[in-house]
Motif scaffolding. Structure first.
Motif, PDB file in Angstrom:
ATOM      1  N   ILE A   1     -30.846  10.806  19.751  1.00 39.56           N
ATOM      2  CA  ILE A   1     -30.652   9.360  19.375  1.00 39.56           C
ATOM      3  C   ILE A   1     -32.492   9.036  18.864  1.00 39.56           C
ATOM      4  O   ILE A   1     -33.368   9.406  19.889  1.00 39.56           O
ATOM      5  CB  ILE A   1     -30.504   8.290  20.508  1.00 39.56           C
ATOM      6  CG1 ILE A   1     -28.935   8.454  20.883  1.00 39.56           C
ATOM      7  CG2 ILE A   1     -30.890   6.883  20.090  1.00 39.56           C
ATOM      8  CD1 ILE A   1     -28.574   7.630  21.980  1.00 39.56           C
ATOM      9  N   SER A   2     -32.469   8.564  17.785  1.00 34.28           N
ATOM     10  CA  SER A   2     -34.082   8.494  17.384  1.00 34.28           C
ATOM     11  C   SER A   2     -33.978   7.127  16.570  1.00 34.28           C
ATOM     12  O   SER A   2     -33.091   6.772  15.590  1.00 34.28           O
ATOM     13  CB  SER A   2     -34.255   9.491  16.214  1.00 34.28           C
ATOM     14  OG  SER A   2     -35.581   9.139  15.592  1.00 34.28           O
ATOM     15  N   LEU A   3     -34.706   6.144  16.697  1.00 35.20           N
ATOM     16  CA  LEU A   3     -34.988   4.900  16.071  1.00 35.20           C
ATOM     17  C   LEU A   3     -35.267   5.096  14.656  1.00 35.20           C
ATOM     18  O   LEU A   3     -34.944   4.293  13.765  1.00 35.20           O
ATOM     19  CB  LEU A   3     -36.018   3.986  16.755  1.00 35.20           C
ATOM     20  CG  LEU A   3     -35.666   3.585  18.130  1.00 35.20           C
ATOM     21  CD1 LEU A   3     -36.849   2.508  18.817  1.00 35.20           C
ATOM     22  CD2 LEU A   3     -34.204   2.735  18.210  1.00 35.20           C
ATOM     23  N   GLU A   4     -36.133   6.290  14.278  1.00 36.34           N
ATOM     24  CA  GLU A   4     -36.365   6.520  13.120  1.00 36.34           C
ATOM     25  C   GLU A   4     -35.172   7.415  12.009  1.00 36.34           C
ATOM     26  O   GLU A   4     -35.281   6.999  11.019  1.00 36.34           O
ATOM     27  CB  GLU A   4     -37.602   7.351  12.854  1.00 36.34           C
ATOM     28  CG  GLU A   4     -38.982   6.644  13.321  1.00 36.34           C
ATOM     29  CD  GLU A   4     -38.864   6.614  14.863  1.00 36.34           C
ATOM     30  OE1 GLU A   4     -38.499   7.525  15.773  1.00 36.34           O
ATOM     31  OE2 GLU A   4     -39.541   5.583  15.270  1.00 36.34           O
ATOM     32  N   GLU A   5     -34.589   8.250  12.891  1.00 33.89           N
ATOM     33  CA  GLU A   5     -33.693   9.157  12.085  1.00 33.89           C
ATOM     34  C   GLU A   5     -32.228   8.631  12.192  1.00 33.89           C
ATOM     35  O   GLU A   5     -31.306   8.763  11.300  1.00 33.89           O
ATOM     36  CB  GLU A   5     -33.684  10.280  12.510  1.00 33.89           C
ATOM     37  CG  GLU A   5     -35.097  10.969  12.053  1.00 33.89           C
ATOM     38  CD  GLU A   5     -35.420  12.280  12.845  1.00 33.89           C
ATOM     39  OE1 GLU A   5     -34.366  13.234  12.530  1.00 33.89           O
ATOM     40  OE2 GLU A   5     -36.410  12.597  13.652  1.00 33.89           O
ATOM     41  N   GLY A   6     -31.911   8.117  13.368  1.00 30.72           N
ATOM     42  CA  GLY A   6     -30.484   7.732  13.602  1.00 30.72           C
ATOM     43  C   GLY A   6     -29.879   8.304  14.799  1.00 30.72           C
ATOM     44  O   GLY A   6     -30.652   8.988  15.492  1.00 30.72           O
ATOM     45  N   VAL A   7     -28.555   8.262  15.097  1.00 37.24           N
ATOM     46  CA  VAL A   7     -27.991   8.980  16.110  1.00 37.24           C
ATOM     47  C   VAL A   7     -27.086  10.005  15.611  1.00 37.24           C
ATOM     48  O   VAL A   7     -26.429   9.791  14.512  1.00 37.24           O
ATOM     49  CB  VAL A   7     -26.825   7.827  16.742  1.00 37.24           C
ATOM     50  CG1 VAL A   7     -25.966   8.498  17.846  1.00 37.24           C
ATOM     51  CG2 VAL A   7     -27.599   6.554  17.404  1.00 37.24           C
ATOM     52  N   PHE A   8     -26.982  11.098  16.100  1.00 37.11           N
ATOM     53  CA  PHE A   8     -26.494  12.447  15.927  1.00 37.11           C
ATOM     54  C   PHE A   8     -25.489  12.790  16.935  1.00 37.11           C
ATOM     55  O   PHE A   8     -25.412  13.107  17.806  1.00 37.11           O
ATOM     56  CB  PHE A   8     -27.318  13.397  15.444  1.00 37.11           C
ATOM     57  CG  PHE A   8     -28.289  13.343  14.280  1.00 37.11           C
ATOM     58  CD1 PHE A   8     -28.092  13.370  13.155  1.00 37.11           C
ATOM     59  CD2 PHE A   8     -29.474  12.206  14.877  1.00 37.11           C
ATOM     60  CE1 PHE A   8     -29.065  13.418  12.164  1.00 37.11           C
ATOM     61  CE2 PHE A   8     -30.523  12.335  13.391  1.00 37.11           C
ATOM     62  CZ  PHE A   8     -30.090  12.622  12.347  1.00 37.11           C
ATOM     63  N   ILE A   9     -24.171  12.763  16.477  1.00 34.50           N
ATOM     64  CA  ILE A   9     -22.803  12.968  17.113  1.00 34.50           C
ATOM     65  C   ILE A   9     -22.460  14.347  17.065  1.00 34.50           C
ATOM     66  O   ILE A   9     -22.138  14.834  15.913  1.00 34.50           O
ATOM     67  CB  ILE A   9     -21.619  11.959  16.698  1.00 34.50           C
ATOM     68  CG1 ILE A   9     -22.232  10.596  16.632  1.00 34.50           C
ATOM     69  CG2 ILE A   9     -20.603  12.274  17.437  1.00 34.50           C
ATOM     70  CD1 ILE A   9     -22.665  10.049  18.302  1.00 34.50           C
ATOM     71  N   ILE A  10     -22.212  14.891  18.254  1.00 36.09           N
ATOM     72  CA  ILE A  10     -21.497  16.293  18.225  1.00 36.09           C
ATOM     73  C   ILE A  10     -20.175  16.189  17.885  1.00 36.09           C
ATOM     74  O   ILE A  10     -19.316  15.467  18.964  1.00 36.09           O
ATOM     75  CB  ILE A  10     -21.662  17.023  19.595  1.00 36.09           C
ATOM     76  CG1 ILE A  10     -23.418  17.178  19.902  1.00 36.09           C
ATOM     77  CG2 ILE A  10     -21.158  18.182  19.668  1.00 36.09           C
ATOM     78  CD1 ILE A  10     -23.782  17.458  21.102  1.00 36.09           C
ATOM     79  N   PRO A  11     -19.487  16.681  17.006  1.00 33.49           N
ATOM     80  CA  PRO A  11     -18.119  16.241  16.632  1.00 33.49           C
ATOM     81  C   PRO A  11     -16.942  17.253  17.215  1.00 33.49           C
ATOM     82  O   PRO A  11     -16.544  17.972  16.869  1.00 33.49           O
ATOM     83  CB  PRO A  11     -18.122  16.774  15.157  1.00 33.49           C
ATOM     84  CG  PRO A  11     -19.038  17.786  14.940  1.00 33.49           C
ATOM     85  CD  PRO A  11     -20.162  17.469  16.042  1.00 33.49           C
ATOM     86  N   VAL A  12     -16.956  16.908  18.679  1.00 31.52           N
ATOM     87  CA  VAL A  12     -15.953  17.807  19.459  1.00 31.52           C
ATOM     88  C   VAL A  12     -14.794  17.396  19.189  1.00 31.52           C
ATOM     89  O   VAL A  12     -14.477  16.154  18.585  1.00 31.52           O
ATOM     90  CB  VAL A  12     -16.130  17.508  21.124  1.00 31.52           C
ATOM     91  CG1 VAL A  12     -17.471  17.915  21.469  1.00 31.52           C
ATOM     92  CG2 VAL A  12     -15.912  16.163  21.423  1.00 31.52           C
ATOM     93  N   GLU A  13     -13.711  18.155  19.343  1.00 32.02           N
ATOM     94  CA  GLU A  13     -12.301  17.955  18.788  1.00 32.02           C
ATOM     95  C   GLU A  13     -11.785  16.710  19.393  1.00 32.02           C
ATOM     96  O   GLU A  13     -11.881  16.529  20.583  1.00 32.02           O
ATOM     97  CB  GLU A  13     -11.463  19.167  19.278  1.00 32.02           C
ATOM     98  CG  GLU A  13     -10.207  19.268  18.576  1.00 32.02           C
ATOM     99  CD  GLU A  13      -9.271  20.402  18.852  1.00 32.02           C
ATOM    100  OE1 GLU A  13      -7.919  20.422  18.829  1.00 32.02           O
ATOM    101  OE2 GLU A  13      -9.971  21.327  19.221  1.00 32.02           O
ATOM    102  N   GLY A  14     -11.116  15.782  18.377  1.00 26.41           N
ATOM    103  CA  GLY A  14     -10.234  14.804  18.570  1.00 26.41           C
ATOM    104  C   GLY A  14     -11.218  13.738  18.696  1.00 26.41           C
ATOM    105  O   GLY A  14     -10.757  12.448  18.985  1.00 26.41           O
ATOM    106  N   LEU A  15     -12.612  13.664  18.967  1.00 29.22           N
ATOM    107  CA  LEU A  15     -13.651  12.520  19.164  1.00 29.22           C
ATOM    108  C   LEU A  15     -13.620  11.504  18.117  1.00 29.22           C
ATOM    109  O   LEU A  15     -13.473  10.384  18.229  1.00 29.22           O
ATOM    110  CB  LEU A  15     -14.993  12.934  19.107  1.00 29.22           C
ATOM    111  CG  LEU A  15     -16.114  12.221  19.541  1.00 29.22           C
ATOM    112  CD1 LEU A  15     -15.970  11.327  20.870  1.00 29.22           C
ATOM    113  CD2 LEU A  15     -17.390  12.641  19.762  1.00 29.22           C
ATOM    114  N   LEU A  16     -13.377  12.227  16.519  1.00 31.05           N
ATOM    115  CA  LEU A  16     -13.756  11.334  15.400  1.00 31.05           C
ATOM    116  C   LEU A  16     -12.545  11.085  14.624  1.00 31.05           C
ATOM    117  O   LEU A  16     -12.641  10.523  13.678  1.00 31.05           O
ATOM    118  CB  LEU A  16     -14.579  12.193  14.558  1.00 31.05           C
ATOM    119  CG  LEU A  16     -16.133  12.508  14.997  1.00 31.05           C
ATOM    120  CD1 LEU A  16     -16.925  13.072  14.117  1.00 31.05           C
ATOM    121  CD2 LEU A  16     -16.772  11.012  15.355  1.00 31.05           C
ATOM    122  N   GLU A  17     -11.346  11.381  15.255  1.00 38.52           N
ATOM    123  CA  GLU A  17      -9.958  11.148  14.551  1.00 38.52           C
ATOM    124  C   GLU A  17      -9.696   9.602  14.921  1.00 38.52           C
ATOM    125  O   GLU A  17     -10.031   9.149  15.940  1.00 38.52           O
ATOM    126  CB  GLU A  17      -8.893  11.941  15.238  1.00 38.52           C
ATOM    127  CG  GLU A  17      -8.687  13.361  14.498  1.00 38.52           C
ATOM    128  CD  GLU A  17      -9.715  14.350  15.285  1.00 38.52           C
ATOM    129  OE1 GLU A  17      -9.433  14.763  16.460  1.00 38.52           O
ATOM    130  OE2 GLU A  17     -10.125  15.030  14.587  1.00 38.52           O
TER     131      GLU A  17
END
Length: 172
Positions: A156-172
């Protein structure tokens, strides 16, 4: 990114009055009620403006903060504040530089950590008692909930954004 961070942060909510001399009971939204109890100045939002409220006294009371504002000396005075949020000036809070406020997360861009694909923006942060959950607005009415835990959130960076680890089922 050049984000403007809010000068005032919601620190608590006035739950009720206490007694007849103008005391109020405040539910803290800070990491600890002690942080709220130690502040000497708070702000109440009135007509879009932040009005300074000097704290005459405050103490911890059953996991809440019992306080009185200067000039609020009766039950009739105190009842006018019931249900209102109290705000702290960001500069009055003594916190480590690496700490990020929930208010600062709202609106941050969210990306996949593996390929930097933009997923959306943080639209809310909720907590049901265990940990914060990031609500990601993915557009077209689609929302995804991601626990703010290291196995799901790489950075999490206020300058760059939030980076999510795409574990299976998380983004469906």
């Amino acid at each position: 990114m050049g984000r403007n961070l809010a000068k005032y942060l919601e620190a608590g909510k006035i739950a009720n009055t206490h007694g007849v001399r103008g005391d109020i009971v405040v539910d803290s939204l800070c990491d600890s009620p002690k942080i709220l109890a130690e502040l000497k100045t708070l702000y109440i939002k009135r007509a879009g403006e932040y009005v300074k409220m000097d704290v005459a006294r405050s103490s911890l009371h059953q996991g809440r903060v019992l306080m009185r504002f200067e000039g609020v000396n009766s039950l009739d005075d105190a009842i006018l504040y019931k249900g209102k949020s109290v705000y702290a000036a960001r500069d009055d809070l003594k916190i480590p530089e690496d700490q990020i406020f929930i208010a600062d997360l709202i609106g941050l861009d969210v990306f996949r950590a593996d390929n930097k694909e933009k997923l959306g923006k943080i639209s809310d942060v909720v907590n049901y008692g265990f940990n914060d959950i990031l609500e990601i607005d993915r557009g077209q009415g689609v929302k995804t909930l991601v626990p703010n835990l290291e196995q799901f959130v790489e950075k999490i960076s206020l300058e760059e954004g939030v980076f999510i680890i795409p574990v299976e089922g998380l983004l469906e």
